[in-house]
Design an enzyme around this catalytic site. Structure first.
Site, PDB file in Angstrom:
ATOM      1  N   ASN A   9      30.409  20.345   0.975  1.00  0.00           N
ATOM      2  CA  ASN A   9      30.796  21.659   0.467  1.00  0.00           C
ATOM      3  C   ASN A   9      30.733  22.637   1.634  1.00  0.00           C
ATOM      4  O   ASN A   9      29.653  23.061   2.030  1.00  0.00           O
ATOM      5  CB  ASN A   9      29.844  22.083  -0.657  1.00  0.00           C
ATOM      6  CG  ASN A   9      30.190  23.464  -1.201  1.00  0.00           C
ATOM      7  OD1 ASN A   9      31.215  24.045  -0.836  1.00  0.00           O
ATOM      8  ND2 ASN A   9      29.338  23.989  -2.075  1.00  0.00           N
ATOM      9  N   TRP A  10      31.908  22.955   2.167  1.00  0.00           N
ATOM     10  CA  TRP A  10      31.948  23.841   3.343  1.00  0.00           C
ATOM     11  C   TRP A  10      31.622  25.287   2.991  1.00  0.00           C
ATOM     12  O   TRP A  10      31.377  26.088   3.873  1.00  0.00           O
ATOM     13  CB  TRP A  10      33.325  23.776   3.999  1.00  0.00           C
ATOM     14  CG  TRP A  10      33.636  22.478   4.697  1.00  0.00           C
ATOM     15  CD1 TRP A  10      32.851  21.358   4.772  1.00  0.00           C
ATOM     16  CD2 TRP A  10      34.837  22.173   5.437  1.00  0.00           C
ATOM     17  NE1 TRP A  10      33.474  20.384   5.507  1.00  0.00           N
ATOM     18  CE2 TRP A  10      34.702  20.851   5.927  1.00  0.00           C
ATOM     19  CE3 TRP A  10      36.003  22.878   5.726  1.00  0.00           C
ATOM     20  CZ2 TRP A  10      35.698  20.236   6.695  1.00  0.00           C
ATOM     21  CZ3 TRP A  10      36.995  22.266   6.479  1.00  0.00           C
ATOM     22  CH2 TRP A  10      36.837  20.957   6.960  1.00  0.00           C
ATOM     23  N   LYS A  11      31.691  25.620   1.702  1.00  0.00           N
ATOM     24  CA  LYS A  11      31.486  27.016   1.260  1.00  0.00           C
ATOM     25  C   LYS A  11      32.424  27.928   2.054  1.00  0.00           C
ATOM     26  O   LYS A  11      33.534  27.510   2.402  1.00  0.00           O
ATOM     27  CB  LYS A  11      30.008  27.408   1.403  1.00  0.00           C
ATOM     28  CG  LYS A  11      29.073  26.393   0.724  1.00  0.00           C
ATOM     29  CD  LYS A  11      27.656  26.851   0.622  1.00  0.00           C
ATOM     30  CE  LYS A  11      26.819  25.769  -0.036  1.00  0.00           C
ATOM     31  NZ  LYS A  11      25.437  26.165  -0.263  1.00  0.00           N
ATOM     32  N   HIS A  97      28.944  26.006  -9.245  1.00  0.00           N
ATOM     33  CA  HIS A  97      27.954  26.074  -8.167  1.00  0.00           C
ATOM     34  C   HIS A  97      27.030  27.270  -8.425  1.00  0.00           C
ATOM     35  O   HIS A  97      27.477  28.307  -8.916  1.00  0.00           O
ATOM     36  CB  HIS A  97      28.658  26.203  -6.815  1.00  0.00           C
ATOM     37  CG  HIS A  97      27.727  25.957  -5.673  1.00  0.00           C
ATOM     38  ND1 HIS A  97      26.840  26.924  -5.246  1.00  0.00           N
ATOM     39  CD2 HIS A  97      27.496  24.867  -4.906  1.00  0.00           C
ATOM     40  CE1 HIS A  97      26.111  26.409  -4.263  1.00  0.00           C
ATOM     41  NE2 HIS A  97      26.491  25.168  -4.032  1.00  0.00           N
ATOM     42  N   GLU A  99      25.918  29.421  -6.527  1.00  0.00           N
ATOM     43  CA  GLU A  99      26.359  30.668  -5.883  1.00  0.00           C
ATOM     44  C   GLU A  99      27.404  31.370  -6.740  1.00  0.00           C
ATOM     45  O   GLU A  99      27.448  32.599  -6.801  1.00  0.00           O
ATOM     46  CB  GLU A  99      26.888  30.351  -4.471  1.00  0.00           C
ATOM     47  CG  GLU A  99      25.737  29.975  -3.537  1.00  0.00           C
ATOM     48  CD  GLU A  99      26.086  28.955  -2.457  1.00  0.00           C
ATOM     49  OE1 GLU A  99      27.276  28.743  -2.172  1.00  0.00           O
ATOM     50  OE2 GLU A  99      25.135  28.371  -1.898  1.00  0.00           O
ATOM     51  N   GLU A 169      21.634  20.570  -8.317  1.00  0.00           N
ATOM     52  CA  GLU A 169      21.282  21.347  -7.130  1.00  0.00           C
ATOM     53  C   GLU A 169      20.208  22.374  -7.484  1.00  0.00           C
ATOM     54  O   GLU A 169      20.534  23.465  -7.982  1.00  0.00           O
ATOM     55  CB  GLU A 169      22.519  22.078  -6.588  1.00  0.00           C
ATOM     56  CG  GLU A 169      23.644  21.162  -6.188  1.00  0.00           C
ATOM     57  CD  GLU A 169      24.536  21.774  -5.113  1.00  0.00           C
ATOM     58  OE1 GLU A 169      24.818  21.078  -4.142  1.00  0.00           O
ATOM     59  OE2 GLU A 169      24.908  22.952  -5.237  1.00  0.00           O
ATOM     60  N   GLY A 175      20.140  25.628   0.986  1.00  0.00           N
ATOM     61  CA  GLY A 175      20.182  26.425   2.205  1.00  0.00           C
ATOM     62  C   GLY A 175      18.817  26.906   2.661  1.00  0.00           C
ATOM     63  O   GLY A 175      18.710  27.775   3.532  1.00  0.00           O
ATOM     64  N   SER A 215      19.767  21.031   0.743  1.00  0.00           N
ATOM     65  CA  SER A 215      19.209  20.656   2.050  1.00  0.00           C
ATOM     66  C   SER A 215      19.227  19.148   2.315  1.00  0.00           C
ATOM     67  O   SER A 215      18.299  18.619   2.919  1.00  0.00           O
ATOM     68  CB  SER A 215      17.793  21.231   2.218  1.00  0.00           C
ATOM     69  OG  SER A 215      17.830  22.646   2.120  1.00  0.00           O
ATOM     70  N   GLY A 236      25.800  21.004   1.842  1.00  0.00           N
ATOM     71  CA  GLY A 236      26.284  22.264   2.414  1.00  0.00           C
ATOM     72  C   GLY A 236      26.171  22.234   3.929  1.00  0.00           C
ATOM     73  O   GLY A 236      26.971  21.614   4.630  1.00  0.00           O
ATOM     74  N   GLY A 237      25.137  22.882   4.452  1.00  0.00           N
ATOM     75  CA  GLY A 237      24.966  23.072   5.896  1.00  0.00           C
ATOM     76  C   GLY A 237      25.202  21.825   6.739  1.00  0.00           C
ATOM     77  O   GLY A 237      25.939  21.881   7.744  1.00  0.00           O
TER      78      GLY A 237
HETATM   79  P1  13P Z   1      22.690  23.042   1.626  1.00  0.00           P
HETATM   80  O1  13P Z   1      22.958  21.580   1.875  1.00  0.00           O
HETATM   81  O2  13P Z   1      23.122  23.918   2.756  1.00  0.00           O
HETATM   82  O3  13P Z   1      21.300  23.282   1.145  1.00  0.00           O
HETATM   83  O4  13P Z   1      23.658  23.439   0.400  1.00  0.00           O
HETATM   84  C1  13P Z   1      23.645  22.680  -0.743  1.00  0.00           C
HETATM   85  C2  13P Z   1      24.774  23.103  -1.586  1.00  0.00           C
HETATM   86  O5  13P Z   1      24.780  24.183  -2.130  1.00  0.00           O
HETATM   87  C3  13P Z   1      25.909  22.181  -1.699  1.00  0.00           C
HETATM   88  O6  13P Z   1      26.785  22.598  -2.695  1.00  0.00           O
END
Ligand code: 13P
Length: 254
Positions: A9-11, A97, A99, A169, A175, A215, A236-237
């Protein structure tokens, strides 16, 4: 065995050029996936067509949108409809998600409507759920996640449910560098499967892939993915760095 999935997930990160380079680096690795393994890149909307053509010749590599609107079409300036995603051949879409739930006030009911539109168009939803820190600290995470599942998913038929990928999640692990322990992840994934089993039966529940997100990185992917009910990750990251994400792909169960 149900599908084992590494989803990036590049966000709202990377330019087009950076995204293209990242995909090139990951795909250059030529990591052959098993029949039950998949890699999915959830990229920003303007990169979907580019990403789709990058993975076009790769077996079991796919792209996903990061969201869609809950209405079919209309006067919603700046929004993206499911039909639009369908018209460019996108096979997966992330919805719910945390967010989006938190910053854009998305409700369980809106997510139920998104699920219907996606399934109608045969786009597979990656449905996210998970509790905030306050709920975890109060020990109410199971009740919280059960309500998310019930209010968004339980109107689906069993056949429809088998098309849904679930991503657990925990918000406190996103994050933050703070990962749920593999035991915490396994416990919640088994709980989610038991909730699905009560409603749809064990066979259907067993067929649904449940990804862990929060994470995930190269250093913890092996342990998380080795848990019996953890069928991969939504990352994500660490998905923004080719070496990290390649190692995460390689950690998928065989
Ligand atoms: P991180 O891997 O950066 O914690 O993000 C997780 C996430 O929200 C994937 O959708």
């Amino acid at each position: 065995m149900r599908k084992q999935i590494a989803a990036a997930n590049w966000k709202m990160n990377l330019t087009y050029q950076q995204g293209e380079k990242l995909l090139d680096e990951i795909l250059h690795e030529k990591h052959a996936l098993g029949a039950q393994q998949q890699v999915i890149f959830a990229v920003p909307y303007p990169y979907l067509i580019m990403a789709k053509s990058e993975v076009a010749n790769e077996q079991n590599y796919f792209v996903a949108a990061q969201n869609c609107h809950h209405k079919k079409s209309g006067a919603y300036t700046g929004e993206i409809a499911v039909d639009m995603l369908k018209s460019i051949g996108i096979p997966y879409c992330v919805i719910g998600h945390s967010e989006r739930r938190e910053y854009f006030n998305e409700s369980n009911q809106e997510l139920a409507a998104k699920l219907d539109l996606l399934l109608e168009q045969e786009i597979q939803p990656i449905f996210c759920c998970g509790e905030p820190l306050s709920v975890r600290e109060a020990g109410n995470q199971n009740e919280f996640v059960e309500i998310q599942l019930k209010e968004s998913l339980f109107h689906l038929s069993a056949t429809q449910l088998t098309k849904v990928v679930i991503a657990y999640e925990p918000i406190w692990a996103i994050g933050t560098g703070k990962t749920a322990s593999s035991a915490q992840a396994q416990e919640m994934h088994a709980f989610i499967r038991s909730v699905l089993s009560k409603q749809y039966g064990a066979e259907v529940a067993d067929s649904v892939s449940i990804l862990y997100g929060g994470s995930v990185k190269a250093a913890n992917a092996d342990e998380l993915f080795s848990q019996p009910d953890v069928d991969g990750g939504l990352v994500g990251g660490a998905s923004l760095q080719s070496a990290e994400f390649i190692a995460i792909i390689k950690a998928l169960k065989k």
